[in-house]
Design a protein around this motif. Structure first.
Motif, short mmCIF file in Angstrom:
data_model
loop_
_atom_site.label_atom_id
_atom_site.label_comp_id
_atom_site.label_asym_id
_atom_site.label_seq_id
_atom_site.Cartn_x
_atom_site.Cartn_y
_atom_site.Cartn_z
N LEU A 9 55.86 50.41 23.15
CA LEU A 9 54.45 50.77 22.91
C LEU A 9 54.11 52.12 23.54
CD1 LEU A 9 51.65 49.94 21.85
CD2 LEU A 9 51.33 48.62 23.95
N GLY A 10 54.43 52.29 24.83
CA GLY A 10 53.96 53.47 25.56
C GLY A 10 55.00 54.55 25.81
N CYS A 13 57.78 52.76 30.05
CA CYS A 13 58.47 51.68 30.79
C CYS A 13 59.77 51.26 30.09
CB CYS A 13 57.56 50.45 30.96
SG CYS A 13 56.06 50.75 31.91
N ARG A 14 59.67 50.40 29.07
CA ARG A 14 60.87 49.78 28.51
C ARG A 14 61.80 50.72 27.75
NH1 ARG A 14 57.65 45.41 25.32
NH2 ARG A 14 56.35 47.29 25.23
N GLU A 46 50.18 57.26 26.06
CA GLU A 46 50.84 57.87 27.23
C GLU A 46 51.59 59.16 26.89
OE1 GLU A 46 50.49 56.72 30.25
OE2 GLU A 46 49.59 54.76 29.84
N ASP A 124 56.56 43.10 28.19
CA ASP A 124 56.12 44.41 28.66
C ASP A 124 55.80 44.37 30.15
OD1 ASP A 124 55.05 46.89 29.02
OD2 ASP A 124 53.89 46.85 27.16
P1 4NP Z 1 55.91 50.28 27.58
O1 4NP Z 1 54.69 49.78 28.49
O2 4NP Z 1 55.51 50.00 26.15
O3 4NP Z 1 57.06 49.42 28.01
O4 4NP Z 1 56.10 51.75 27.88
C1 4NP Z 1 53.37 50.25 28.30
C2 4NP Z 1 52.93 51.36 28.99
C3 4NP Z 1 51.63 51.82 28.82
C4 4NP Z 1 50.78 51.16 27.95
C5 4NP Z 1 51.22 50.05 27.26
C6 4NP Z 1 52.52 49.61 27.43
N1 4NP Z 1 49.44 51.62 27.78
O5 4NP Z 1 48.70 50.97 27.00
O6 4NP Z 1 49.06 52.63 28.35
#
Ligand code: 4NP
Length: 155
Positions: A9-10, A13-14, A46, A124
Protein backbone atom coordinates in the motif's frame (compact mmCIF):
# COMPACT_ATOMS: atom_id res chain seq x y z
CA UNK A 1 17.47 -10.90 -16.26
CA UNK A 2 14.35 -11.38 -14.12
CA UNK A 3 12.72 -8.04 -13.28
CA UNK A 4 10.64 -7.98 -10.11
CA UNK A 5 8.61 -5.18 -8.54
CA UNK A 6 7.30 -5.82 -5.01
CA UNK A 7 4.19 -3.81 -4.18
CA UNK A 8 2.32 -2.83 -1.02
CA UNK A 9 0.00 0.00 0.00
CA UNK A 10 2.55 2.60 1.14
CA UNK A 11 5.98 1.34 -0.09
CA UNK A 12 7.53 2.23 3.28
CA UNK A 13 7.12 -1.06 5.23
CA UNK A 14 6.45 -4.41 3.55
CA UNK A 15 7.49 -3.96 -0.09
CA UNK A 16 10.85 -2.31 0.69
CA UNK A 17 11.48 -5.07 3.26
CA UNK A 18 10.75 -7.61 0.49
CA UNK A 19 13.01 -5.70 -1.93
CA UNK A 20 16.02 -5.80 0.39
CA UNK A 21 15.41 -9.32 1.76
CA UNK A 22 15.23 -10.63 -1.83
CA UNK A 23 18.39 -8.71 -2.78
CA UNK A 24 20.13 -10.26 0.25
CA UNK A 25 19.03 -13.77 -0.82
CA UNK A 26 20.22 -13.36 -4.40
CA UNK A 27 23.58 -11.93 -3.27
CA UNK A 28 24.02 -14.94 -0.97
CA UNK A 29 23.11 -17.26 -3.87
CA UNK A 30 25.55 -15.53 -6.27
CA UNK A 31 22.69 -14.54 -8.58
CA UNK A 32 23.07 -10.77 -8.42
CA UNK A 33 23.44 -10.46 -12.22
CA UNK A 34 20.26 -12.43 -12.91
CA UNK A 35 17.82 -10.06 -11.21
CA UNK A 36 16.60 -6.48 -11.20
CA UNK A 37 14.53 -5.80 -8.07
CA UNK A 38 12.62 -2.78 -6.82
CA UNK A 39 9.41 -1.94 -4.93
CA UNK A 40 6.47 0.45 -5.30
CA UNK A 41 3.18 1.58 -3.73
CA UNK A 42 -0.45 1.36 -4.82
CA UNK A 43 -1.32 4.57 -2.91
CA UNK A 44 0.03 8.11 -3.09
CA UNK A 45 0.13 8.48 0.75
CA UNK A 46 3.87 8.08 1.33
CA UNK A 47 5.40 8.99 -2.04
CA UNK A 48 8.91 10.42 -1.58
CA UNK A 49 9.21 9.14 1.98
CA UNK A 50 11.95 6.87 3.33
CA UNK A 51 11.50 3.35 4.67
CA UNK A 52 9.55 3.55 7.95
CA UNK A 53 12.06 3.58 10.85
CA UNK A 54 10.74 0.41 12.60
CA UNK A 55 11.11 -1.47 9.27
CA UNK A 56 14.70 -0.20 8.97
CA UNK A 57 15.38 -1.31 12.55
CA UNK A 58 14.06 -4.79 11.81
CA UNK A 59 16.26 -5.06 8.69
CA UNK A 60 19.30 -3.92 10.69
CA UNK A 61 18.51 -6.42 13.46
CA UNK A 62 18.44 -9.20 10.83
CA UNK A 63 21.63 -7.89 9.16
CA UNK A 64 19.88 -7.18 5.86
CA UNK A 65 21.51 -4.35 3.89
CA UNK A 66 19.14 -1.62 2.66
CA UNK A 67 19.53 1.65 0.77
CA UNK A 68 18.97 4.49 3.22
CA UNK A 69 18.09 6.74 0.27
CA UNK A 70 15.24 4.49 -0.92
CA UNK A 71 12.12 6.65 -1.45
CA UNK A 72 8.55 5.46 -1.90
CA UNK A 73 7.24 5.63 -5.47
CA UNK A 74 3.90 4.68 -6.97
CA UNK A 75 3.20 1.82 -9.35
CA UNK A 76 2.10 3.18 -12.72
CA UNK A 77 0.45 1.65 -15.79
CA UNK A 78 3.72 1.56 -17.78
CA UNK A 79 5.21 -0.77 -15.15
CA UNK A 80 3.20 -3.67 -16.60
CA UNK A 81 5.70 -3.95 -19.47
CA UNK A 82 8.76 -3.03 -17.42
CA UNK A 83 8.58 -6.03 -15.05
CA UNK A 84 8.30 -9.81 -15.37
CA UNK A 85 6.76 -10.17 -11.90
CA UNK A 86 4.68 -7.66 -9.95
CA UNK A 87 4.21 -9.14 -6.51
CA UNK A 88 1.79 -7.87 -3.86
CA UNK A 89 1.78 -8.54 -0.14
CA UNK A 90 -1.95 -9.12 0.33
CA UNK A 91 -5.11 -9.67 -1.68
CA UNK A 92 -6.09 -5.98 -1.45
CA UNK A 93 -2.77 -5.07 -3.12
CA UNK A 94 -3.54 -7.51 -5.95
CA UNK A 95 -6.92 -5.88 -6.59
CA UNK A 96 -5.26 -2.44 -6.70
CA UNK A 97 -2.32 -3.60 -8.83
CA UNK A 98 -4.68 -5.14 -11.41
CA UNK A 99 -6.68 -1.91 -11.50
CA UNK A 100 -3.62 0.36 -11.87
CA UNK A 101 -2.09 -1.86 -14.57
CA UNK A 102 -5.42 -2.70 -16.21
CA UNK A 103 -4.29 -6.33 -16.38
CA UNK A 104 -5.38 -9.71 -15.04
CA UNK A 105 -2.11 -11.45 -15.92
CA UNK A 106 -1.85 -13.97 -13.08
CA UNK A 107 1.50 -15.29 -14.34
CA UNK A 108 2.88 -11.83 -13.63
CA UNK A 109 0.73 -10.47 -10.80
CA UNK A 110 0.41 -12.52 -7.60
CA UNK A 111 0.82 -12.47 -3.82
CA UNK A 112 4.27 -13.04 -2.34
CA UNK A 113 3.11 -16.03 -0.29
CA UNK A 114 1.18 -17.66 -3.16
CA UNK A 115 4.19 -19.88 -3.93
CA UNK A 116 4.77 -20.83 -0.28
CA UNK A 117 3.44 -23.99 1.38
CA UNK A 118 0.87 -21.86 3.19
CA UNK A 119 -0.53 -19.21 0.80
CA UNK A 120 -1.79 -16.19 2.75
CA UNK A 121 -1.73 -12.41 3.11
CA UNK A 122 1.12 -10.56 4.82
CA UNK A 123 -0.47 -8.34 7.47
CA UNK A 124 0.39 -4.66 7.37
CA UNK A 125 2.80 -3.83 10.25
CA UNK A 126 1.83 -0.16 9.83
CA UNK A 127 -1.40 -1.24 11.57
CA UNK A 128 -0.31 -4.34 13.57
CA UNK A 129 3.07 -2.94 14.70
CA UNK A 130 4.36 -6.54 14.46
CA UNK A 131 7.52 -6.07 12.39
CA UNK A 132 8.95 -9.43 13.48
CA UNK A 133 5.94 -11.27 11.99
CA UNK A 134 6.13 -9.13 8.85
CA UNK A 135 9.85 -9.92 8.50
CA UNK A 136 9.33 -13.68 8.99
CA UNK A 137 6.41 -13.80 6.53
CA UNK A 138 8.29 -11.75 3.92
CA UNK A 139 11.44 -13.86 4.33
CA UNK A 140 9.36 -17.04 3.85
CA UNK A 141 7.80 -15.50 0.72
CA UNK A 142 11.11 -14.40 -0.80
CA UNK A 143 12.72 -17.78 -0.11
CA UNK A 144 9.72 -19.60 -1.67
CA UNK A 145 9.86 -17.29 -4.69
CA UNK A 146 13.57 -17.91 -5.23
CA UNK A 147 13.02 -21.69 -4.85
CA UNK A 148 10.20 -21.43 -7.42
CA UNK A 149 12.54 -19.69 -9.92
CA UNK A 150 15.27 -22.28 -9.36
CA UNK A 151 13.00 -25.36 -9.44
CA UNK A 152 11.31 -24.18 -12.66
CA UNK A 153 14.60 -23.28 -14.39
CA UNK A 154 13.48 -19.65 -14.64
CA UNK A 155 16.84 -18.51 -13.28
P1 4NP B 1 3.03 -0.67 3.81
O1 4NP B 1 2.42 0.00 5.13
O2 4NP B 1 1.90 -0.79 2.83
O3 4NP B 1 3.51 -2.02 4.27
O4 4NP B 1 4.14 0.25 3.35
C1 4NP B 1 1.73 1.23 5.10
C2 4NP B 1 2.42 2.42 5.29
C3 4NP B 1 1.75 3.63 5.27
C4 4NP B 1 0.39 3.65 5.06
C5 4NP B 1 -0.31 2.48 4.86
C6 4NP B 1 0.37 1.27 4.88
N1 4NP B 1 -0.31 4.90 5.05
O5 4NP B 1 -1.55 4.87 4.87
O6 4NP B 1 0.30 5.95 5.16
Amino acid sequence: MIKICFVCLGNICRSPMAEFIMKDLIVKNNMINSFYITSKATSYEEIGNSIYPPAKEKLMEKKIFFDNKKKASRLEKEDLNKFDYIIGMEEKNITNIKRILNSNDEQKIFRLLDYSNNPRDISDPWYTNDFEKAYNDIYEGCKSLLDFFIENNIV
